[in-house]
Design an enzyme around this catalytic site. Sequence first.
Site, mmCIF file in Angstrom:
data_model
loop_
_atom_site.group_PDB
_atom_site.id
_atom_site.type_symbol
_atom_site.label_atom_id
_atom_site.label_comp_id
_atom_site.label_asym_id
_atom_site.label_seq_id
_atom_site.Cartn_x
_atom_site.Cartn_y
_atom_site.Cartn_z
ATOM 1 N N SER A 46 0.822 -1.216 0.000
ATOM 2 C CA SER A 46 0.000 0.000 0.000
ATOM 3 C C SER A 46 0.853 1.262 0.000
ATOM 4 O O SER A 46 1.699 1.446 0.878
ATOM 5 C CB SER A 46 -0.886 0.037 1.240
ATOM 6 N N HIS A 77 -3.058 0.817 -4.940
ATOM 7 C CA HIS A 77 -2.557 -0.384 -5.635
ATOM 8 C C HIS A 77 -2.982 -0.270 -7.101
ATOM 9 O O HIS A 77 -4.139 -0.532 -7.454
ATOM 10 C CB HIS A 77 -3.141 -1.662 -5.021
ATOM 11 N N HIS A 101 -5.442 -8.772 -2.418
ATOM 12 C CA HIS A 101 -5.640 -9.106 -1.008
ATOM 13 C C HIS A 101 -6.803 -10.079 -0.861
ATOM 14 O O HIS A 101 -7.789 -10.007 -1.605
ATOM 15 C CB HIS A 101 -5.948 -7.844 -0.192
ATOM 16 N N TYR A 103 -8.991 -9.993 1.434
ATOM 17 C CA TYR A 103 -10.223 -9.301 1.821
ATOM 18 C C TYR A 103 -10.967 -8.689 0.642
ATOM 19 O O TYR A 103 -12.119 -8.276 0.751
ATOM 20 C CB TYR A 103 -9.949 -8.219 2.889
ATOM 21 N N GLU A 104 -10.305 -8.613 -0.540
ATOM 22 C CA GLU A 104 -10.996 -8.084 -1.715
ATOM 23 C C GLU A 104 -12.018 -9.087 -2.252
ATOM 24 O O GLU A 104 -12.774 -8.779 -3.166
ATOM 25 C CB GLU A 104 -9.985 -7.750 -2.815
ATOM 26 N N ALA A 131 2.473 -2.454 4.042
ATOM 27 C CA ALA A 131 2.279 -1.537 5.171
ATOM 28 C C ALA A 131 1.828 -2.364 6.366
ATOM 29 O O ALA A 131 1.097 -3.342 6.205
ATOM 30 C CB ALA A 131 1.222 -0.511 4.813
ATOM 31 N N MET A 235 -2.270 -7.178 6.399
ATOM 32 C CA MET A 235 -3.316 -7.970 5.725
ATOM 33 C C MET A 235 -2.809 -8.609 4.437
ATOM 34 O O MET A 235 -3.594 -8.851 3.519
ATOM 35 C CB MET A 235 -4.516 -7.068 5.407
ATOM 36 N N SER A 236 -1.511 -8.848 4.336
ATOM 37 C CA SER A 236 -0.995 -9.376 3.062
ATOM 38 C C SER A 236 0.323 -10.118 3.287
ATOM 39 O O SER A 236 0.605 -10.549 4.404
ATOM 40 C CB SER A 236 -0.772 -8.220 2.077
ATOM 41 N N ASN A 259 1.423 2.919 11.018
ATOM 42 C CA ASN A 259 0.596 3.413 12.138
ATOM 43 C C ASN A 259 0.877 2.572 13.380
ATOM 44 O O ASN A 259 1.339 1.440 13.292
ATOM 45 C CB ASN A 259 -0.891 3.319 11.774
ATOM 46 N N HIS A 286 -6.979 4.041 6.336
ATOM 47 C CA HIS A 286 -6.154 3.709 5.169
ATOM 48 C C HIS A 286 -5.408 4.946 4.642
ATOM 49 O O HIS A 286 -4.305 4.817 4.104
ATOM 50 C CB HIS A 286 -7.031 3.087 4.075
HETATM 51 O O1 LIG Z 1 -0.789 -4.364 0.651
HETATM 52 P P1 LIG Z 1 -0.479 -3.892 2.022
HETATM 53 O O2 LIG Z 1 -0.203 -4.998 2.965
HETATM 54 O O3 LIG Z 1 0.612 -2.861 2.045
HETATM 55 O O4 LIG Z 1 -1.773 -3.139 2.541
HETATM 56 C C1 LIG Z 1 -2.028 -2.841 3.913
HETATM 57 C C2 LIG Z 1 -3.057 -3.805 4.437
HETATM 58 C C3 LIG Z 1 -4.310 -3.247 3.841
HETATM 59 O O5 LIG Z 1 -4.406 -3.632 2.498
HETATM 60 C C4 LIG Z 1 -4.095 -1.793 3.890
HETATM 61 C C5 LIG Z 1 -4.682 -1.181 5.121
HETATM 62 O O6 LIG Z 1 -4.497 0.208 5.112
HETATM 63 O O7 LIG Z 1 -2.669 -1.596 3.938
HETATM 64 N N1 LIG Z 2 -4.261 -5.423 10.097
HETATM 65 C C1 LIG Z 2 -3.642 -4.262 9.911
HETATM 66 N N2 LIG Z 2 -3.091 -4.008 8.720
HETATM 67 C C2 LIG Z 2 -2.474 -2.834 8.557
HETATM 68 N N3 LIG Z 2 -1.838 -2.334 7.492
HETATM 69 C C3 LIG Z 2 -1.377 -1.118 7.840
HETATM 70 N N4 LIG Z 2 -1.691 -0.829 9.093
HETATM 71 C C4 LIG Z 2 -2.381 -1.886 9.568
HETATM 72 C C5 LIG Z 2 -2.975 -2.176 10.848
HETATM 73 O O1 LIG Z 2 -2.952 -1.399 11.782
HETATM 74 N N5 LIG Z 2 -3.585 -3.389 10.943
#
Ligand SMILES: O=P(O)(O)O[C@@H]1C[C@H](O)[C@@H](CO)O1
Ligand SMILES: Nc1nc2[nH]cnc2c(=O)[nH]1
Length: 314
Positions: A46, A77, A101, A103-104, A131, A235-236, A259, A286
Amino acid sequence: MPPPTHDQTYNTEDVSIAVFTAAANYLRARLPSELNSPKVAIICGSGLGQLADTIENKVEFAYEDIPGFVSSTVPGHLGKLAFGLIGDKRIPTVFMVGRFHFYEGHTLKQITFPVRVFKMLGVEILIVTGATGALSREFKVGMIGVTTDHISLPGLAGNNPLFGPNVSAFGPRFPPMSNAYDYDLRVIAFKAADYLRFPTGTLKEAIYTFVGGPSFETRAEARYLSLIGGDLVGMSTVPEVIVARHCGIKVLGLTLVSNMVAIGKGKCADPAEQDLNGIEEPLVNHEEVLQTGKERALDMQKLVKTIIDLIPST
Ligand SMILES: O=P(O)(O)O[C@@H]1C[C@H](O)[C@@H](CO)O1
Ligand SMILES: Nc1nc2[nH]cnc2c(=O)[nH]1
């Protein structure tokens, strides 16, 4: 069975090797010889799509044009593969500018499909970026986690991209994961940070906790993830890593801490508990994740390029 041509309809739940071959053939046929056998693949997380801005002789493909690829739907993305030469050694590299992802609504097989296509193209090293939120207070926003290990909550609960018939052409039924994150590549990541004179502590080894998303964690969930050993949460990356390791690709995981995750107990309404009220922790969103990516994009770019320059075998 002859490999399908790219204009056929693909079922990416189909584990037959022909589906992967079709995607690899589609790409190879459209790439100049200097780019058609990339050694390194980089998946941009991200807000980290700018990682691909440093490559030379770039050739791009929209995901929707590549057989077997699904589409990326998340802001930050873009949804394209970018091939090019990177670094002083001009290493042929492929970037996923935007990832898929779970979750998509994609299946784990769909989100990891590109990794096997990379294997077929000759990729030996995968750098996954993403991220993350910091569970551990040893991490601060803007730091870069170097993944040493992961905890896959969905995986432990039965969601593993290798579920179903094994494709033995890629790897064994029961691949080990205790060595998922390559030690030598981690050493190189720290050397690169040193070479770039990043302030001490910018990089720190971390355990990545993979959750399904898309909702961010509750405080109680965050405390649980921290208790079971997670430093960072995202989440990835983990499904991609499992599939890469299954087929013998070496992996380096770099995550940008975007964060701090709220782990305090929060405000107590019960007057008897008022003394326990901690500080208010901000809600994550996000936009904050993308903003941190933007602010740290240049350093992430420099880090990835220098790592590739320092890998001896490339
Ligand atoms: O693809 P990443 O892992 O960088 O994305 C993170 C997880 C979620 O897709 C999103 C949450 O803000 O960022
Ligand atoms: N699950 C999760 N994914 C993230 N991706 C970026 N920040 C976060 C977070 O605080 N929690």
